[in-house]
Write a protein that holds these residues in place. Sequence first.
Motif, PDB file in Angstrom:
ATOM      1  N   TRP A  51       0.851  -1.198   0.000  1.00 14.54           N
ATOM      2  CA  TRP A  51       0.000   0.000   0.000  1.00 14.54           C
ATOM      3  C   TRP A  51       0.877   1.235   0.000  1.00 14.54           C
ATOM      4  O   TRP A  51       1.751   1.393   0.858  1.00 14.54           O
ATOM      5  N   LEU A  52       0.672   2.092  -0.968  1.00 11.86           N
ATOM      6  CA  LEU A  52       1.395   3.366  -1.003  1.00 11.86           C
ATOM      7  C   LEU A  52       0.643   4.315  -1.925  1.00 11.86           C
ATOM      8  O   LEU A  52       0.442   4.017  -3.102  1.00 11.86           O
ATOM      9  N   CYS A  53       0.221   5.439  -1.365  1.00 15.83           N
ATOM     10  CA  CYS A  53      -0.399   6.485  -2.172  1.00 15.83           C
ATOM     11  C   CYS A  53       0.636   7.584  -2.399  1.00 15.83           C
ATOM     12  O   CYS A  53       1.395   7.913  -1.486  1.00 15.83           O
TER      13      CYS A  53
ATOM     14  N   SER B  77      -3.800  10.795  -2.000  1.00 14.67           N
ATOM     15  CA  SER B  77      -3.632  10.726  -3.456  1.00 14.67           C
ATOM     16  C   SER B  77      -3.969   9.316  -3.937  1.00 14.67           C
ATOM     17  O   SER B  77      -4.252   8.424  -3.134  1.00 14.67           O
ATOM     18  N   THR B  78      -3.900   9.126  -5.247  1.00 15.66           N
ATOM     19  CA  THR B  78      -4.149   7.780  -5.774  1.00 15.66           C
ATOM     20  C   THR B  78      -2.990   6.861  -5.402  1.00 15.66           C
ATOM     21  O   THR B  78      -1.880   7.321  -5.144  1.00 15.66           O
ATOM     22  N   SER B  79      -3.272   5.574  -5.406  1.00 10.30           N
ATOM     23  CA  SER B  79      -2.237   4.627  -4.976  1.00 10.30           C
ATOM     24  C   SER B  79      -1.356   4.206  -6.142  1.00 10.30           C
ATOM     25  O   SER B  79      -1.792   4.167  -7.298  1.00 10.30           O
ATOM     26  N   ALA B  80      -0.118   3.865  -5.814  1.00  8.69           N
ATOM     27  CA  ALA B  80       0.785   3.245  -6.789  1.00  8.69           C
ATOM     28  C   ALA B  80       0.907   1.757  -6.497  1.00  8.69           C
ATOM     29  O   ALA B  80       1.221   0.962  -7.379  1.00  8.69           O
ATOM     30  N   PHE B  81       0.670   1.388  -5.243  1.00 11.68           N
ATOM     31  CA  PHE B  81       0.685  -0.015  -4.829  1.00 11.68           C
ATOM     32  C   PHE B  81      -0.551  -0.231  -3.953  1.00 11.68           C
ATOM     33  O   PHE B  81      -0.730   0.477  -2.968  1.00 11.68           O
TER      34      PHE B  81
ATOM     35  N   GLY C  29      -0.920  -3.868  -7.520  1.00  5.69           N
ATOM     36  CA  GLY C  29       0.421  -3.325  -7.348  1.00  5.69           C
ATOM     37  C   GLY C  29       1.097  -3.751  -6.063  1.00  5.69           C
ATOM     38  O   GLY C  29       0.504  -3.678  -4.983  1.00  5.69           O
ATOM     39  N   HIS C  30       2.339  -4.217  -6.194  1.00  6.98           N
ATOM     40  CA  HIS C  30       3.131  -4.583  -5.020  1.00  6.98           C
ATOM     41  C   HIS C  30       4.611  -4.486  -5.362  1.00  6.98           C
ATOM     42  O   HIS C  30       4.988  -4.442  -6.534  1.00  6.98           O
ATOM     43  N   PHE C  31       5.408  -4.457  -4.332  1.00 11.12           N
ATOM     44  CA  PHE C  31       6.868  -4.425  -4.487  1.00 11.12           C
ATOM     45  C   PHE C  31       7.402  -5.352  -3.400  1.00 11.12           C
ATOM     46  O   PHE C  31       7.473  -4.992  -2.241  1.00 11.12           O
ATOM     47  N   SER C  32       7.722  -6.589  -3.839  1.00  9.52           N
ATOM     48  CA  SER C  32       8.011  -7.613  -2.844  1.00  9.52           C
ATOM     49  C   SER C  32       9.479  -8.037  -2.889  1.00  9.52           C
ATOM     50  O   SER C  32      10.051  -8.210  -3.967  1.00  9.52           O
ATOM     51  N   ILE C  33      10.070  -8.221  -1.730  1.00 13.71           N
ATOM     52  CA  ILE C  33      11.438  -8.754  -1.601  1.00 13.71           C
ATOM     53  C   ILE C  33      11.364  -9.830  -0.528  1.00 13.71           C
ATOM     54  O   ILE C  33      11.072  -9.526   0.642  1.00 13.71           O
ATOM     55  N   ARG C  34      11.577 -11.074  -0.905  1.00 11.27           N
ATOM     56  CA  ARG C  34      11.462 -12.163   0.079  1.00 11.27           C
ATOM     57  C   ARG C  34      12.297 -13.366  -0.369  1.00 11.27           C
ATOM     58  O   ARG C  34      12.610 -13.492  -1.562  1.00 11.27           O
TER      59      ARG C  34
ATOM     60  N   ARG D   6       1.220  -0.190  -9.904  1.00  7.67           N
ATOM     61  CA  ARG D   6      -0.016   0.003 -10.682  1.00  7.67           C
ATOM     62  C   ARG D   6      -0.579   1.353 -10.273  1.00  7.67           C
ATOM     63  O   ARG D   6      -1.247   1.442  -9.219  1.00  7.67           O
ATOM     64  N   LEU D   7      -0.279   2.373 -11.053  1.00  2.90           N
ATOM     65  CA  LEU D   7      -0.724   3.720 -10.693  1.00  2.90           C
ATOM     66  C   LEU D   7      -2.245   3.832 -10.769  1.00  2.90           C
ATOM     67  O   LEU D   7      -2.914   2.978 -11.358  1.00  2.90           O
ATOM     68  N   ASP D   8      -2.764   4.909 -10.180  1.00  2.00           N
ATOM     69  CA  ASP D   8      -4.192   5.216 -10.225  1.00  2.00           C
ATOM     70  C   ASP D   8      -5.039   4.063  -9.668  1.00  2.00           C
ATOM     71  O   ASP D   8      -5.915   3.532 -10.351  1.00  2.00           O
ATOM     72  N   TYR D   9      -4.745   3.671  -8.452  1.00  6.24           N
ATOM     73  CA  TYR D   9      -5.498   2.610  -7.759  1.00  6.24           C
ATOM     74  C   TYR D   9      -5.542   1.315  -8.576  1.00  6.24           C
ATOM     75  O   TYR D   9      -6.571   0.652  -8.634  1.00  6.24           O
ATOM     76  N   GLY D  10      -4.446   1.022  -9.206  1.00  3.54           N
ATOM     77  CA  GLY D  10      -4.363  -0.254  -9.919  1.00  3.54           C
ATOM     78  C   GLY D  10      -4.880  -0.228 -11.331  1.00  3.54           C
ATOM     79  O   GLY D  10      -4.837  -1.239 -12.039  1.00  3.54           O
ATOM     80  N   ARG D  11      -5.381   0.928 -11.781  1.00  2.00           N
ATOM     81  CA  ARG D  11      -5.974   0.971 -13.127  1.00  2.00           C
ATOM     82  C   ARG D  11      -4.931   1.127 -14.225  1.00  2.00           C
ATOM     83  O   ARG D  11      -5.166   0.721 -15.347  1.00  2.00           O
ATOM     84  N   MET D  12      -3.774   1.737 -13.881  1.00  2.90           N
ATOM     85  CA  MET D  12      -2.795   2.012 -14.922  1.00  2.90           C
ATOM     86  C   MET D  12      -1.690   0.951 -14.910  1.00  2.90           C
ATOM     87  O   MET D  12      -0.928   0.841 -13.963  1.00  2.90           O
TER      88      MET D  12
END
Lengths: 164, 610
Positions: free
Chosen positions: B39-41, B47-51, B60-65, B135-141
């Motif tokens: 989760w990140l706006c 603002s709209t979310s990027a993740f 949208g996610h950014f995972s390191i595992r 995924r910018l714009d709440y996952g739409r882009m």
Amino acid sequence: MNAPWYLSLWALVATLAMTSILETSRGLGFSRLSLPFLIGTFFTGRRGRAVIVGFAVYTIGGWLFAFVYFLLFSSVRIYTWWFGAIAGLAHGMFLLTCALPLLPFVHPRMASEYHSVSAIRQLEPPGFLAMNYGYHTPLSTLIAQIVYGATLGGFAQIAHWAGA
Amino acid sequence: MDRQMSRAGRPLQPEIRDYAIIGDCRTAALISREGSLDWLCLPNFSSTSAFARLLDLNAGHFSIRPSAPFTVERHYVPATAVLATTFKTDSGIARLIDLCPISDSIGSLLPMREILRIIEGVAGSVDLEIEFAPRLDYGRMRSTFRKLTDAVWRCGGGRELLLLNSNVELADHGSMLTARLHTTAGERRHFSLSYVECDVGTIAPVGADADARCDRTIAWWQDWSRTCRFAGRERDIVLRSAITLKLMTFCLSGSIVAAPTTSVPEAIGGERNWDYRYCWLRDAGLTMSALVDLGFHEEAAAYLGWLLHATRLTRPNLCSLYDVYGRTNLRVRIADWLAGYLNTAPVRIGNDAIKQLQLDAHGQVIAAAQIFAAAGCELDTLEARMLIGFGDVICKRWREPDNGIWEIPGARRPYTFSKAMCWVALDRLLSLHERGIIDLAAREAIFRRTRSDIGDCIEARGFNAALNSYTAELDGKEMDAALLLLICFGYKAASDSRMVATYNRVHDELDCGGLLYRYRPGYDGLKGTEGAFGLVSFFAVAHLAERGLVEEAVRRFDYLCDFANDVGLFGEQIEPRSGKALGNFPQAFTHVGLIYSAIVIERARRRTAQ
């Protein structure tokens, strides 16, 4: 134009008209933008004093700026209220798109998107078209600037007719 | 430190309490126990979310595992908002450091916003897998990636631009960048994600420069934390709450958002999904009290400035909530392309509570100003005039029904707590007048008379003699845990017989295994049942402490603190049976309640010791 001694008075009337519109829009809850306050806080962090200092500086600035308008009218030899309004519109657009967004970088008490959170800056930045101060801010600012220009243009028009 | 076996491989979203927060006082990111930024706006909280994988697996996610099965231990670097997640596998140990650097981008070319992720080998070797899928714009882009240099990828463009700089080789898979990384003890790799809106993008350097930014950020937070003057036994959890509150402060205006998320459900499968990325005035009094009592006077001054000046668009009336700049155009839109957390739809953007009337808001703002002034801070003439204007509104409107502190939808009702906060508003104004801070002049008599009328009304109609308790509404029978807060605002002493009886009644009707519901399930008319309410559970602690029942208060406080997650964070609600967090996460107001109750306990201890 052969009535330069009236310019000072007209400049003051136009400035007061513009300021009244901006303050009315604040009072009615359309916008929180107060240019006198933003200018005043360049000089002091005390709100009450900032409003007074800012109002004085803003009025003098608006009064002086009117002479630029008169120079513009005489340079193109168009002395009409509508040309003044167009000049005011252009002035307002410049204010909203260039001058206000630049403010966070030069104002000693205004936060910006780029300042560190550790910097103690108490004024919120205007944002795009100063809409952080309310979504109607661009509208009220443009109307105030148009009235300012139209007032100056109108006086110039009357003076031109009288001179003719 | 908590341990948990990984659920790697399962297509389930993590528990709400599995998230930790990092931020830069403009926006905040949530990172799961498995190292996924979900989760990140950007650029700001609302603002709209990027993740947004928190709300939809494809948003949208950014995972390191680690690639292999692993266990996780997490903690914040002490007295900071820098998160350290340690992965243990059979072959070794790796640590992931997550932070939003606190940088001065005015005196440098650092980006407008940055998320810095550092992975370091601690022991043995660990194979890691990295997925970067914004995924910018709440996952739409679904943006495409472009490689700018050997190390830098760009995504987005036009208005918004994301730049990922890393010393790890990434591969473009169309919808995401991926990498596999073999890390050994002592190795350190960096991922710097920078963001810019309507400006030229700048790339934050990695390597030693990134380590320096991390060190500076740790030093900044530790320096900030030293301001906290709470020295009681509960200092660690209080400081964690203070840091969490600071993370939800919007430094460009001084406002404080209720939570950094939207639509994390209060009931899985229910309809109680709200957008909390805004600023509620009902939180003002206690929040100001927490800031002032902990010694954070700069934050308190900025918050009061926001309360009084940013709300000017609606003055002298006050809305229940505003955005971070005091704007009120927060009409709800349904993000129907997002499935919702555990398929709990709808996802709402915006909050219709803006249309409601909450009469307690004026009392909260005036109480905040009084707390600020009582701490020796100065109110200027204009601010004093604004407060008096709020008093006039109260005198005119206190008899009106409203939607109450809990924003109950439907018809407005005469909530007792709202009336009490109207009493508080006038009482605090009269107190400021008596101390010479404001001048009420001819209004003094009017305010005194109205305060008396409100008090009479509450005592006659807000207290049900048959139930021996104050009630949620005038002439009502229902309980409301908010009534426990009356002692905080000085309406009654905790030892007052009516308050003691009300506490007992609230406890009898709303307690559930040591936790409190805010009101009887179903009272709000919404479908589904919500969890116990973290904030009011802390009110009960404060009530006991104020009555001098310190041991019982401490026992209850410790019990409640056990519901925090492994890094000390609380959501809005707690599912009583499972202890799981519910609602938007983390929740500023719950942490404010924790701080408030800890301060009251500490004061009670000092009183007992004297």
